[in-house]
Enzyme design. Structure first.
Site, PDB file in Angstrom:
ATOM      1  N   SER A  24      37.520 -13.994 -28.309  1.00  0.00           N
ATOM      2  CA  SER A  24      36.718 -14.490 -27.192  1.00  0.00           C
ATOM      3  C   SER A  24      35.279 -14.043 -27.419  1.00  0.00           C
ATOM      4  O   SER A  24      35.047 -12.956 -27.973  1.00  0.00           O
ATOM      5  CB  SER A  24      37.239 -13.873 -25.893  1.00  0.00           C
ATOM      6  OG  SER A  24      36.271 -13.982 -24.879  1.00  0.00           O
ATOM      7  N   LEU A  29      29.796 -18.145 -31.223  1.00  0.00           N
ATOM      8  CA  LEU A  29      31.011 -18.659 -31.868  1.00  0.00           C
ATOM      9  C   LEU A  29      31.754 -17.553 -32.609  1.00  0.00           C
ATOM     10  O   LEU A  29      31.166 -16.626 -33.142  1.00  0.00           O
ATOM     11  CB  LEU A  29      30.637 -19.773 -32.845  1.00  0.00           C
ATOM     12  CG  LEU A  29      29.871 -20.955 -32.236  1.00  0.00           C
ATOM     13  CD1 LEU A  29      29.599 -22.017 -33.292  1.00  0.00           C
ATOM     14  CD2 LEU A  29      30.621 -21.565 -31.063  1.00  0.00           C
ATOM     15  N   HIS A  51      36.673 -20.570 -32.277  1.00  0.00           N
ATOM     16  CA  HIS A  51      35.912 -21.828 -32.199  1.00  0.00           C
ATOM     17  C   HIS A  51      35.968 -22.565 -33.534  1.00  0.00           C
ATOM     18  O   HIS A  51      36.113 -23.782 -33.585  1.00  0.00           O
ATOM     19  CB  HIS A  51      34.428 -21.561 -31.900  1.00  0.00           C
ATOM     20  CG  HIS A  51      34.163 -20.988 -30.543  1.00  0.00           C
ATOM     21  ND1 HIS A  51      33.679 -19.727 -30.358  1.00  0.00           N
ATOM     22  CD2 HIS A  51      34.293 -21.535 -29.305  1.00  0.00           C
ATOM     23  CE1 HIS A  51      33.508 -19.498 -29.065  1.00  0.00           C
ATOM     24  NE2 HIS A  51      33.872 -20.577 -28.405  1.00  0.00           N
TER      25      HIS A  51
END
Ligand code: PAF
Length: 290
Positions: free
Chosen positions: A186, A30, A34
């Site tokens: 990402s 994460l 997120h």
């Protein structure tokens, strides 16, 4: 927060939780992107379920699956700072998700969505995404599900899945979060060495440099300029850059001028060293207003 790694355990907890249910599906590792989805779910629903599952079905390349970063302890630690006592984290093993029950197998016709861009470069990827998201929706039965706009094509695929098979699930797209140099957040960024990670700013810098074109600029010219701009950075190679209609993902004609532009989304995939990154941007046409 409650952590469940079996479906039955998760379902038992879900039965005792009331109010609207938000769902954030993830493959773990994460990052702040997120967490922004989790915050949005917390802000707009009664309780939140986060799943952490690296889904083998959506990897068309076994090395990519093997190298995908996994940090479950750190993920749970990050989530514990955001989730409350009624919230759940589902951390299944592959056998718990894929039980070989044919009634759980689905195949929806994705049409163009599966043929262009990520669909063309990662054959079978979206079938794998649809397979797992369909199962997760069926198990969790969320009222709202939150997805990042970084995976722009995935969002369109999930909207199609929901409209066909889960019409009661509201799909919420959340804006891309960026690192300070503009790189879209990402989990894959963790695999970049620090030199490439710094220089990966070229992707967003180039996209944003061309995202407000002059009226006479054509799609063909903008595509070439973006590809040349990114590829001029050593170690970077554009896999595709397409300018598409954001709702159908159909390519805009190469001869179309910005003066005729209504709604354009630029979607890019780039090899940064040996790591594949994607990003996208909405074009603006200030001269077309009114
Ligand atoms: O975007 C992702 O992380 C994955 O594709 C998803 C939606 C969790 C399905 O595995």
């Amino acid at each position: 927060m409650i952590v469940a790694n079996r479906r039955e355990e998760l379902k038992a907890h879900l039965e005792s939780s009331g109010g609207t249910r938000g769902f954030v599906p993830t493959m773990g590792s994460l990052h702040k992107g997120h967490l922004s989805l989790v915050r949005e779910s917390k802000r707009t629903t009664g309780h939140t379920v986060v799943s952490i599952f690296v889904n083998p079905a959506q990897f068309n390349d076994s090395t990519d699956l093997e190298k995908y970063p996994r940090n479950i302890e750190r993920d749970l630690d990050m989530l514990s700072g955001l989730l409350g006592p009624d919230d759940l984290v589902y951390t299944p093993q592959t056998e718990d998700i894929y039980r070989g029950d044919p009634r759980e197998e689905i195949d929806i016709e994705l049409g163009n969505l599966d043929r262009v861009m990520e669909g063309a470069f990662r054959p079978g990827h979206f079938r794998g995404v649809v397979k797992v998201v369909n199962l997760l929706f069926a198990i969790i039965k969320p009222d709202k599900a939150f997805f990042g706009e970084k995976d722009f094509q995935q969002l369109a695929v999930v909207r199609k899945l929901a409209s066909h098979l889960h019409p009661d699930v509201e799909i919420v797209g959340c804006p891309i979060l960026r690192e300070s140099n503009g790189l879209a957040m990402s989990s894959r960024n963790e695999r970049l060495n620090s030199d490439i990670r710094n220089r990966a700013s070229v992707i967003y810098r180039t996209l944003s440099g061309y995202s407000t074109p002059a009226p006479d600029d054509t799609v063909r010219e903008i595509r070439e300029a973006v590809i040349n701009g990114v590829d001029s950075e050593e170690g970077f190679r554009t896999e595709y850059f397409e300018i598409v209609d954001p709702s159908t993902l159909q390519s805009i004609k190469p001869t179309c001028r910005a003066a005729e532009g209504l709604s354009w989304q630029g979607c890019i995939a780039v090899m940064a060293g040996d790591v594949r990154l994607i990003d996208n941007i909405r074009f603006s046409f200030p001269f077309n207003k009114g």
